[in-house]
Design a protein around this motif. Structure first.
Motif, PDB file in Angstrom:
ATOM      1  N   ARG A  92       0.828  -1.218   0.000  1.00  0.00           N
ATOM      2  CA  ARG A  92       0.000   0.000   0.000  1.00  0.00           C
ATOM      3  C   ARG A  92       0.859   1.263   0.000  1.00  0.00           C
ATOM      4  O   ARG A  92       0.439   2.303  -0.516  1.00  0.00           O
ATOM      5  CB  ARG A  92      -0.957  -0.006   1.187  1.00  0.00           C
ATOM      6  N   LEU A  93       2.046   1.176   0.568  1.00  0.00           N
ATOM      7  CA  LEU A  93       2.955   2.329   0.535  1.00  0.00           C
ATOM      8  C   LEU A  93       3.384   2.619  -0.901  1.00  0.00           C
ATOM      9  O   LEU A  93       3.548   3.777  -1.287  1.00  0.00           O
ATOM     10  CB  LEU A  93       4.169   2.066   1.424  1.00  0.00           C
ATOM     11  N   ALA A  94       3.560   1.563  -1.686  1.00  0.00           N
ATOM     12  CA  ALA A  94       3.899   1.754  -3.100  1.00  0.00           C
ATOM     13  C   ALA A  94       2.766   2.458  -3.827  1.00  0.00           C
ATOM     14  O   ALA A  94       2.996   3.336  -4.672  1.00  0.00           O
ATOM     15  CB  ALA A  94       4.199   0.412  -3.756  1.00  0.00           C
ATOM     16  N   LEU A  95       1.531   2.095  -3.512  1.00  0.00           N
ATOM     17  CA  LEU A  95       0.380   2.743  -4.139  1.00  0.00           C
ATOM     18  C   LEU A  95       0.337   4.224  -3.789  1.00  0.00           C
ATOM     19  O   LEU A  95       0.007   5.063  -4.638  1.00  0.00           O
ATOM     20  CB  LEU A  95      -0.915   2.056  -3.699  1.00  0.00           C
ATOM     21  N   GLN A  96       0.704   4.563  -2.546  1.00  0.00           N
ATOM     22  CA  GLN A  96       0.679   5.965  -2.130  1.00  0.00           C
ATOM     23  C   GLN A  96       1.764   6.774  -2.837  1.00  0.00           C
ATOM     24  O   GLN A  96       1.499   7.827  -3.421  1.00  0.00           O
ATOM     25  CB  GLN A  96       0.858   6.074  -0.612  1.00  0.00           C
ATOM     26  N   VAL A  97       3.014   6.279  -2.825  1.00  0.00           N
ATOM     27  CA  VAL A  97       4.112   7.089  -3.358  1.00  0.00           C
ATOM     28  C   VAL A  97       4.138   7.103  -4.881  1.00  0.00           C
ATOM     29  O   VAL A  97       4.773   7.972  -5.486  1.00  0.00           O
ATOM     30  CB  VAL A  97       5.479   6.616  -2.811  1.00  0.00           C
ATOM     31  N   ALA A  98       3.410   6.157  -5.495  1.00  0.00           N
ATOM     32  CA  ALA A  98       3.343   6.161  -6.965  1.00  0.00           C
ATOM     33  C   ALA A  98       2.728   7.443  -7.502  1.00  0.00           C
ATOM     34  O   ALA A  98       2.875   7.755  -8.692  1.00  0.00           O
ATOM     35  CB  ALA A  98       2.542   4.957  -7.453  1.00  0.00           C
ATOM     36  N   GLU A  99       2.099   8.198  -6.650  1.00  0.00           N
ATOM     37  CA  GLU A  99       1.491   9.466  -7.070  1.00  0.00           C
ATOM     38  C   GLU A  99       2.535  10.538  -7.375  1.00  0.00           C
ATOM     39  O   GLU A  99       2.231  11.509  -8.068  1.00  0.00           O
ATOM     40  CB  GLU A  99       0.531   9.969  -5.988  1.00  0.00           C
ATOM     41  N   PHE A 100       3.781  10.389  -6.870  1.00  0.00           N
ATOM     42  CA  PHE A 100       4.716  11.508  -7.016  1.00  0.00           C
ATOM     43  C   PHE A 100       6.176  11.128  -7.242  1.00  0.00           C
ATOM     44  O   PHE A 100       6.976  11.975  -7.651  1.00  0.00           O
ATOM     45  CB  PHE A 100       4.628  12.433  -5.792  1.00  0.00           C
ATOM     46  N   VAL A 101       6.607   9.885  -6.995  1.00  0.00           N
ATOM     47  CA  VAL A 101       8.025   9.543  -7.181  1.00  0.00           C
ATOM     48  C   VAL A 101       8.314   9.274  -8.661  1.00  0.00           C
ATOM     49  O   VAL A 101       7.414   9.314  -9.508  1.00  0.00           O
ATOM     50  CB  VAL A 101       8.442   8.331  -6.318  1.00  0.00           C
ATOM     51  N   ASP A 102       9.581   8.973  -8.971  1.00  0.00           N
ATOM     52  CA  ASP A 102       9.999   8.752 -10.357  1.00  0.00           C
ATOM     53  C   ASP A 102      10.102   7.279 -10.725  1.00  0.00           C
ATOM     54  O   ASP A 102      10.137   6.931 -11.908  1.00  0.00           O
ATOM     55  CB  ASP A 102      11.345   9.435 -10.602  1.00  0.00           C
ATOM     56  N   ALA A 103      10.170   6.411  -9.722  1.00  0.00           N
ATOM     57  CA  ALA A 103      10.219   4.970  -9.962  1.00  0.00           C
ATOM     58  C   ALA A 103      10.004   4.271  -8.629  1.00  0.00           C
ATOM     59  O   ALA A 103      10.138   4.878  -7.557  1.00  0.00           O
ATOM     60  CB  ALA A 103      11.552   4.540 -10.574  1.00  0.00           C
ATOM     61  N   ILE A 104       9.689   2.973  -8.712  1.00  0.00           N
ATOM     62  CA  ILE A 104       9.481   2.176  -7.500  1.00  0.00           C
ATOM     63  C   ILE A 104      10.308   0.911  -7.601  1.00  0.00           C
ATOM     64  O   ILE A 104      10.356   0.263  -8.649  1.00  0.00           O
ATOM     65  CB  ILE A 104       7.983   1.838  -7.305  1.00  0.00           C
ATOM     66  N   ARG A 105      10.963   0.583  -6.501  1.00  0.00           N
ATOM     67  CA  ARG A 105      11.685  -0.675  -6.417  1.00  0.00           C
ATOM     68  C   ARG A 105      10.930  -1.578  -5.447  1.00  0.00           C
ATOM     69  O   ARG A 105      10.610  -1.181  -4.322  1.00  0.00           O
ATOM     70  CB  ARG A 105      13.107  -0.436  -5.906  1.00  0.00           C
ATOM     71  N   ILE A 106      10.613  -2.781  -5.909  1.00  0.00           N
ATOM     72  CA  ILE A 106       9.971  -3.758  -5.042  1.00  0.00           C
ATOM     73  C   ILE A 106      10.840  -5.002  -4.949  1.00  0.00           C
ATOM     74  O   ILE A 106      11.580  -5.326  -5.878  1.00  0.00           O
ATOM     75  CB  ILE A 106       8.558  -4.147  -5.543  1.00  0.00           C
ATOM     76  N   ASN A 107      10.743  -5.685  -3.824  1.00  0.00           N
ATOM     77  CA  ASN A 107      11.416  -6.963  -3.625  1.00  0.00           C
ATOM     78  C   ASN A 107      10.346  -8.044  -3.678  1.00  0.00           C
ATOM     79  O   ASN A 107       9.528  -8.141  -2.759  1.00  0.00           O
ATOM     80  CB  ASN A 107      12.137  -6.973  -2.276  1.00  0.00           C
ATOM     81  N   PRO A 108      10.300  -8.839  -4.751  1.00  0.00           N
ATOM     82  CA  PRO A 108       9.232  -9.837  -4.880  1.00  0.00           C
ATOM     83  C   PRO A 108       9.179 -10.817  -3.715  1.00  0.00           C
ATOM     84  O   PRO A 108       8.122 -11.374  -3.418  1.00  0.00           O
ATOM     85  CB  PRO A 108       9.580 -10.561  -6.188  1.00  0.00           C
TER      86      PRO A 108
END
Length: 355
Positions: free
Chosen positions: A87-103
């Protein structure tokens, strides 16, 4: 050295990755992201050190809220580093330049797909960050904690993103030692077209991290593998960038700044070479123009090396010469050599920049 493997190109803010773009250097702030002032101070230090992209940890909602403020003032594109809480990824996707996730810890297929949909809405790239120490259970059970398990995890998760018609992907395969890091990237490279983020994770303090990273990243880069990179050093910022840039240069991949050629020191020295080298390193650290400079301490190797350098000192016994493109431009007492040498270096930089 092999040509770089052709890959797709993605954009992290204004920085292009893959598709023939210059290899970018990344780092990560180690302040608490909720400390807006402290995190911006570190980001600015990285910016002035020559960093291209910065990653910030997002552990909770306070971090996510703070990152929105940090993004507004950051001179660098920001990648949000997300573990466990999708859910934190969903929130910051509004303004950051990329997202790194660890599957291995994001929580399964459906949660990954939700993150993908949020990134797709804003055309944000996703880095699939596979770590040997945190593999999904399904791959560790089948393949053990191995390079093959990492490769299969990366392919599986890339396919999940592809199923959502998403292709703005970068992949990293990190372990804490050089041999398995090299083996993992080598194994995956022919199997996909996505750009690779290179790095040795948990590499340690400056001495060990620099050696591990030089071996692993240098090897891969010389084989044409890698599109962006980070040298991970415990508790360091500027040093990460300095080592990364040195690896790129000494691997012959990207020329930037001065390449200092100096003798290894021996009993033939007739000058205070150590002091001279220290001054030269300090006074040329700001130079970005590719330049080969030579500081040699005795006559055995000095003239030959000096002729091959753009600017050079060849020390003798109390005296020496300064050379530029193999031609002697000054014969001076030792006390005046370094000053004249640095003047010639700056003149050479100005000439090249003007050209």
């Amino acid at each position: 050295m092999k040509n770089r493997y052709p890959t797709r190109q993605i954009s992290v803010g204004s920085v292009k990755i893959g598709g023939g773009a210059p290899i970018s250097v990344q780092s990560m702030s180690f302040s608490k992201t909720k400390d807006v002032e402290g995190t911006l101070e570190q980001i600015n230090r990285l910016y002035f050190a020559g960093c291209d992209i910065v990653r910030c940890a997002v552990l909770d909602k306070q971090d996510a809220d703070a990152l929105a403020r940090i993004k507004k003032s950051s001179p660098l594109p920001i990648v949000a580093d997300i573990h466990f809480n999708f859910r934190l990824a969903l929130q910051v996707a509004e303004f950051v330049d990329a997202i790194r996730i660890n599957p291995g810890n994001i929580g399964g297929k459906e949660r990954i797909k939700e993150v993908v949909r949020a990134c797709k809405a804003r055309s944000l790239p996703i880095r699939i960050g596979v770590n040997l120490g945190s593999l999904e259970e399904q791959f560790e059970q089948k393949y053990g904690r191995s390079v093959e398990a990492m490769v299969q995890s990366a392919l599986y998760n890339a396919a999940l993103l592809q199923d959502e018609d998403f292709s703005d992907i970068a992949i990293s395969l990190k372990t804490s030692d050089a041999p398995s890091t090299v083996a993992a990237y080598r194994a995956l490279r022919p199997l996909c077209e996505y750009p690779f983020h290179l790095g040795v994770t948990e590499a340690g303090t400056k001495f060990h991290a620099s050696i591990k990273s030089a071996i692993a990243l240098g090897t891969l880069l010389m084989e044409g593998i890698g599109d962006t990179m980070r040298v991970s050093i415990t508790g360091e910022l500027e040093e990460e960038i300095r080592v990364a840039r040195a690896i790129l240069q000494d691997a012959g991949v990207q020329k930037s700044g001065v390449n200092i050629i100096s003798c290894p020191t021996c009993g033939r020295l007739q000058s205070d070479l150590l002091s001279a080298i220290k001054i030269v390193e300090e006074k040329t650290a700001h130079i970005k123009t590719p330049l080969n400079i030579s500081v040699m301490g005795c006559v055995v190797n000095a003239i030959g090396e000096a002729k091959g350098a753009d600017v050079a000192i060849a020390f003798g016994n109390g005296r020496g010469i300064v050379m530029r493109h193999g031609e002697v431009v000054a014969k001076l007492d030792e006390s005046k050599l370094v000053e004249r040498f640095l003047q010639e270096v700056e003149d050479e930089v100005r000439a090249r920049e003007g050209a």
